[in-house]
Every structure is written in C-alpha cells, then in structure tokens.
Design a protein around this motif. Sequence first.
Motif, PDB file in Angstrom:
ATOM      1  N   VAL A 106       0.631  -1.100  -0.178  1.00  0.00           N
ATOM      2  CA  VAL A 106       0.067   0.113  -0.096  1.00  0.00           C
ATOM      3  C   VAL A 106       0.869   1.211  -0.101  1.00  0.00           C
ATOM      4  CG1 VAL A 106      -1.705   1.091   1.227  1.00  0.00           C
ATOM      5  CG2 VAL A 106      -1.849  -1.302   1.084  1.00  0.00           C
ATOM      6  N   ILE A 107       2.006   1.407   0.724  1.00  0.00           N
ATOM      7  CA  ILE A 107       2.660   2.477   0.854  1.00  0.00           C
ATOM      8  C   ILE A 107       3.610   2.731  -0.256  1.00  0.00           C
ATOM      9  CG2 ILE A 107       2.630   2.507   3.291  1.00  0.00           C
ATOM     10  CD1 ILE A 107       5.713   1.770   3.453  1.00  0.00           C
ATOM     11  N   THR A 108       3.869   1.659  -1.054  1.00  0.00           N
ATOM     12  CA  THR A 108       4.559   1.652  -2.244  1.00  0.00           C
ATOM     13  C   THR A 108       3.974   2.265  -3.333  1.00  0.00           C
ATOM     14  OG1 THR A 108       5.969  -0.583  -1.814  1.00  0.00           O
ATOM     15  CG2 THR A 108       5.767   0.110  -3.807  1.00  0.00           C
ATOM     16  N   GLN A 109       2.683   2.352  -3.264  1.00  0.00           N
ATOM     17  CA  GLN A 109       1.797   2.994  -4.278  1.00  0.00           C
ATOM     18  C   GLN A 109       1.454   4.275  -3.859  1.00  0.00           C
ATOM     19  OE1 GLN A 109       0.808   1.513  -7.199  1.00  0.00           O
ATOM     20  NE2 GLN A 109       0.153   3.509  -8.040  1.00  0.00           N
ATOM     21  N   ALA A 110       0.745   4.399  -2.611  1.00  0.00           N
ATOM     22  CA  ALA A 110       0.429   5.756  -1.937  1.00  0.00           C
ATOM     23  C   ALA A 110       1.581   6.531  -1.673  1.00  0.00           C
ATOM     24  CB  ALA A 110      -0.383   5.436  -0.738  1.00  0.00           C
ATOM     25  N   GLN A 128       7.872  -4.164  -6.697  1.00  0.00           N
ATOM     26  CA  GLN A 128       8.574  -3.571  -7.823  1.00  0.00           C
ATOM     27  C   GLN A 128       7.340  -3.015  -8.445  1.00  0.00           C
ATOM     28  OE1 GLN A 128      12.250  -5.022  -9.819  1.00  0.00           O
ATOM     29  NE2 GLN A 128      11.988  -7.098  -8.466  1.00  0.00           N
ATOM     30  N   LYS A 129       7.588  -2.005  -9.581  1.00  0.00           N
ATOM     31  CA  LYS A 129       6.544  -1.624 -10.437  1.00  0.00           C
ATOM     32  C   LYS A 129       6.175  -2.867 -11.178  1.00  0.00           C
ATOM     33  CE  LYS A 129       5.973   1.536 -14.385  1.00  0.00           C
ATOM     34  NZ  LYS A 129       5.593   0.450 -15.384  1.00  0.00           N
ATOM     35  N   ASP A 130       4.907  -3.013 -11.283  1.00  0.00           N
ATOM     36  CA  ASP A 130       4.061  -3.965 -12.277  1.00  0.00           C
ATOM     37  C   ASP A 130       4.329  -5.384 -11.398  1.00  0.00           C
ATOM     38  OD1 ASP A 130       3.109  -2.334 -14.113  1.00  0.00           O
ATOM     39  OD2 ASP A 130       5.051  -2.458 -15.002  1.00  0.00           O
ATOM     40  N   GLN A 131       4.350  -5.523 -10.095  1.00  0.00           N
ATOM     41  CA  GLN A 131       4.673  -6.956  -9.237  1.00  0.00           C
ATOM     42  C   GLN A 131       3.540  -6.628  -8.120  1.00  0.00           C
ATOM     43  OE1 GLN A 131       8.265  -6.977  -6.821  1.00  0.00           O
ATOM     44  NE2 GLN A 131       8.502  -9.188  -7.880  1.00  0.00           N
ATOM     45  N   SER A 132       3.001  -8.077  -8.195  1.00  0.00           N
ATOM     46  CA  SER A 132       1.835  -8.237  -7.010  1.00  0.00           C
ATOM     47  C   SER A 132       2.460  -9.047  -5.961  1.00  0.00           C
ATOM     48  CB  SER A 132       0.886  -9.093  -7.805  1.00  0.00           C
ATOM     49  OG  SER A 132       1.519 -10.478  -7.881  1.00  0.00           O
ATOM     50  N   ILE A 133       1.932  -9.403  -4.949  1.00  0.00           N
ATOM     51  CA  ILE A 133       2.499 -10.136  -3.728  1.00  0.00           C
ATOM     52  C   ILE A 133       2.606 -11.494  -4.205  1.00  0.00           C
ATOM     53  CG2 ILE A 133       1.891 -11.147  -1.614  1.00  0.00           C
ATOM     54  CD1 ILE A 133       2.229  -8.134  -1.797  1.00  0.00           C
ATOM     55  N   ASN A 134       1.610 -12.079  -5.038  1.00  0.00           N
ATOM     56  CA  ASN A 134       1.740 -13.501  -5.685  1.00  0.00           C
ATOM     57  C   ASN A 134       3.024 -13.595  -6.562  1.00  0.00           C
ATOM     58  OD1 ASN A 134      -0.224 -14.781  -4.268  1.00  0.00           O
ATOM     59  ND2 ASN A 134      -1.570 -14.471  -5.995  1.00  0.00           N
ATOM     60  N   ASP A 135       3.326 -12.375  -7.352  1.00  0.00           N
ATOM     61  CA  ASP A 135       4.650 -12.388  -7.967  1.00  0.00           C
ATOM     62  C   ASP A 135       5.973 -12.565  -7.239  1.00  0.00           C
ATOM     63  OD1 ASP A 135       3.264 -12.099 -10.224  1.00  0.00           O
ATOM     64  OD2 ASP A 135       3.259  -9.892 -10.197  1.00  0.00           O
ATOM     65  N   ILE A 136       5.910 -11.950  -5.999  1.00  0.00           N
ATOM     66  CA  ILE A 136       6.833 -12.034  -5.027  1.00  0.00           C
ATOM     67  C   ILE A 136       7.199 -13.088  -4.611  1.00  0.00           C
ATOM     68  CG2 ILE A 136       7.761 -11.210  -2.686  1.00  0.00           C
ATOM     69  CD1 ILE A 136       6.579  -8.357  -3.423  1.00  0.00           C
ATOM     70  N   LEU A 137       5.937 -14.038  -4.051  1.00  0.00           N
ATOM     71  CA  LEU A 137       6.085 -15.170  -3.425  1.00  0.00           C
ATOM     72  C   LEU A 137       6.109 -16.509  -4.535  1.00  0.00           C
ATOM     73  CD1 LEU A 137       3.278 -14.693  -0.679  1.00  0.00           C
ATOM     74  CD2 LEU A 137       5.763 -14.423  -0.613  1.00  0.00           C
ATOM     75  N   VAL A 196       1.331  -3.143  -8.259  1.00  0.00           N
ATOM     76  CA  VAL A 196       1.839  -1.806  -7.804  1.00  0.00           C
ATOM     77  C   VAL A 196       2.041  -1.261  -9.114  1.00  0.00           C
ATOM     78  CG1 VAL A 196       3.728  -0.528  -7.048  1.00  0.00           C
ATOM     79  CG2 VAL A 196       2.511  -2.178  -5.643  1.00  0.00           C
ATOM     80  N   THR A 197       1.650   0.049  -9.447  1.00  0.00           N
ATOM     81  CA  THR A 197       1.811   0.564 -10.929  1.00  0.00           C
ATOM     82  C   THR A 197       2.920   1.524 -10.906  1.00  0.00           C
ATOM     83  OG1 THR A 197       0.102   2.275 -10.404  1.00  0.00           O
ATOM     84  CG2 THR A 197      -0.441   0.276 -11.549  1.00  0.00           C
ATOM     85  N   GLN A 198       3.363   2.297  -9.693  1.00  0.00           N
ATOM     86  CA  GLN A 198       4.461   2.898  -9.503  1.00  0.00           C
ATOM     87  C   GLN A 198       5.163   2.938  -8.012  1.00  0.00           C
ATOM     88  OE1 GLN A 198       3.376   7.071 -10.112  1.00  0.00           O
ATOM     89  NE2 GLN A 198       5.715   7.947 -10.017  1.00  0.00           N
ATOM     90  N   ALA A 199       6.412   2.505  -7.912  1.00  0.00           N
ATOM     91  CA  ALA A 199       7.054   2.080  -6.768  1.00  0.00           C
ATOM     92  C   ALA A 199       7.640   3.359  -6.116  1.00  0.00           C
ATOM     93  CB  ALA A 199       7.876   1.061  -7.051  1.00  0.00           C
ATOM     94  N   ALA A 200       7.094   4.024  -4.920  1.00  0.00           N
ATOM     95  CA  ALA A 200       7.526   5.166  -4.421  1.00  0.00           C
ATOM     96  C   ALA A 200       9.010   5.058  -3.974  1.00  0.00           C
ATOM     97  CB  ALA A 200       6.800   5.670  -3.153  1.00  0.00           C
ATOM     98  N   TRP A 201       9.506   3.808  -3.719  1.00  0.00           N
ATOM     99  CA  TRP A 201      10.635   3.723  -3.095  1.00  0.00           C
ATOM    100  C   TRP A 201      12.136   3.874  -3.929  1.00  0.00           C
ATOM    101  CZ3 TRP A 201      12.934  -0.047  -5.992  1.00  0.00           C
ATOM    102  CH2 TRP A 201      12.748  -0.890  -6.436  1.00  0.00           C
ATOM    103  N   GLN A 202      11.621   4.115  -5.311  1.00  0.00           N
ATOM    104  CA  GLN A 202      12.513   4.412  -6.401  1.00  0.00           C
ATOM    105  C   GLN A 202      12.887   5.696  -6.284  1.00  0.00           C
ATOM    106  OE1 GLN A 202      10.167   3.012  -9.944  1.00  0.00           O
ATOM    107  NE2 GLN A 202      11.618   1.372 -10.224  1.00  0.00           N
ATOM    108  N   ASN A 203      12.124   6.614  -5.771  1.00  0.00           N
ATOM    109  CA  ASN A 203      12.360   7.963  -5.695  1.00  0.00           C
ATOM    110  C   ASN A 203      12.564   8.573  -4.397  1.00  0.00           C
ATOM    111  OD1 ASN A 203      12.368   8.489  -8.573  1.00  0.00           O
ATOM    112  ND2 ASN A 203      10.090   7.946  -8.132  1.00  0.00           N
ATOM    113  N   LYS A 204      12.274   7.681  -3.345  1.00  0.00           N
ATOM    114  CA  LYS A 204      12.289   8.108  -1.783  1.00  0.00           C
ATOM    115  C   LYS A 204      13.011   7.419  -1.008  1.00  0.00           C
ATOM    116  CE  LYS A 204       7.969  10.443  -2.799  1.00  0.00           C
ATOM    117  NZ  LYS A 204       6.663  10.949  -2.425  1.00  0.00           N
ATOM    118  N   PRO A 205      13.835   8.010  -0.136  1.00  0.00           N
ATOM    119  CA  PRO A 205      14.787   7.115   0.946  1.00  0.00           C
ATOM    120  C   PRO A 205      13.675   6.074   1.778  1.00  0.00           C
ATOM    121  CG  PRO A 205      14.532   9.471   1.704  1.00  0.00           C
ATOM    122  CD  PRO A 205      13.744   9.556   0.272  1.00  0.00           C
ATOM    123  N   SER A 206      14.346   5.041   1.991  1.00  0.00           N
ATOM    124  CA  SER A 206      13.262   3.965   2.639  1.00  0.00           C
ATOM    125  C   SER A 206      13.951   3.423   3.683  1.00  0.00           C
ATOM    126  CB  SER A 206      12.901   2.945   1.793  1.00  0.00           C
ATOM    127  OG  SER A 206      12.472   3.640   0.633  1.00  0.00           O
TER     128      SER A 206
END
Length: 262
Positions: A106-110, A128-137, A196-206
């Motif tokens: 949620v925070i990755t998108q929001a 990551q962008k264009d990735q779901s939880i099922n993709d990760i697992l 997720v359609t846009q990953a906020a961590w790409q541009n913001k410190p995490s």
Amino acid sequence: MNTLLKKCLAAAVMFGSLLSISALTPAGAAPNDDLKGKNVVLVHGAFADGSSWEKVIPLLEAKGLHVVTVQNPLSSLDADVAATRRVIDQQNGPVILVGHSWGGAVITQAGNDDKVKSLVYVAAFAPQKDQSINDILKGKPTPSWASALQKDSGGYLTLSTDAVIHDFAQDLPVAQARLVAATQGSWFAGCTDDKVTQAAWQNKPSWFVVTGKDRMIPPALQDAMAQQIGATVVKVDASHVAMLSKPTEVAAAIIEAARATK
C-alpha cells in the motif's frame, strides 16, 4: 550589606538553582527531540487493524511527531491506497509513511504522493513496479500457516486463532495474541494479485525493519526486498508483529526516518 557579600549570596542562590535543575535531569540524558511539524502515517497490514500500532503511537508522539493511523478496508490495493491517500491529504507538512506486512504494498503505491518524504517498511512486502504479492512469492515454499486461512462466502480471508498464536504473533503473551486474532480485519483474497503501478521507493529514501523470528514473511525474503529497494535496514528479534512485541525498536526506526526527513 557590602557589595562583595551581595555577590557571594547571589552566586550561592544561582548555584543552588543549578543543583535543583540538575537533580531533575538524568545524568547523560540527551535533549528531547522536537520533531513537531512532521507527520507519521501508519498503515496496517492484513489480519490486523489500526490498533496494531497502539504501542508505537505514544513513543512517536513523545518526540513531537503528529501520528495518524489508516483504517484499511483490506478489499483491494486500490481501495487501501485510496484510504491512505485521504489520510495523507489531511496532513500539514512532510509525511513519513509506514507500512506493515501487506501495508508495504500500500505505501509503495500511496507513497508517490508529494507530501510523502520517506517510507518505512515493517516486516512488509516491497513490490517493484508491475509486481503483486503473488509475483513476489512465486516459486517459494507454501508456508505452514496457509492451511489455517479461512475464506468466507465473499472471498475474504482470516487467520485461525491458533495460527495467530503460533505463527503471526508467537512472541506475544497468549492472551494478547488471542486479542489480535479477535480484532483482525478480513483481507480480500484477490489483493494478492493486485499489482503496484508505480513504486515510491524508487524516488524516496526507505527504511526496512526486518523481523528475525517472522513466520509470515521469511526474514531472508525481507532482507532481499530491503536490499532491492536500497533501504536502511534495522533488524529486530521479533515475530511478524514487531510493533506489538518490540514497539521501542520499531518506533526508533520510524524516528530515525523522521529525523532524516527535511
């Protein structure tokens, strides 16, 4: 009274005042951090609600932070992101956005909102962008607790009380774990396919709190995601619900992110 005597008495009074002040201040105590003007928005995960942050909130507020929790509907990524954005919109000043578990997606998108200046993942997914939880697992072993999931007629999932006690919150007292089970939010099964359609961590410190005793999201997977997003890693010897079992450590990671936020 001569001038010299007056000066001596004045010095004695001042010295006494300093002793009184020092008696109230613990030796070596650091000055209180004043982080007023900064906001922390807390996003809960699946099988939980906003009360899962109850032990962390007062620790953050003690540092001057303004803290708000989001009550996610847990019905879809879009719905949870919308709920989170509404809370972000209400804040004045910079936002540190914190997500636990599913709340990481949620925070990755929001987190792409301009008010959000940093992200904190707590035992969370970081897609990551264009990735779901099922993709990760995908391709990873099915966890033992998966068989304890209960699905209702609407397709919403809950964890059995036994799974909460032994896998979700195993480092909490049993009575408290039972309370977690009783107050859990139902999570729509389809959320695991939402991308997720846009990953906020790409541009913001995490920052990423990795929980070493986690039976829900394996610590090794958390480590891999933290490295992938370039996060500052904080390791905590805790179950999946570190914010309840190790609130001081979780709060410290959020405060560190707040201090670094301009």
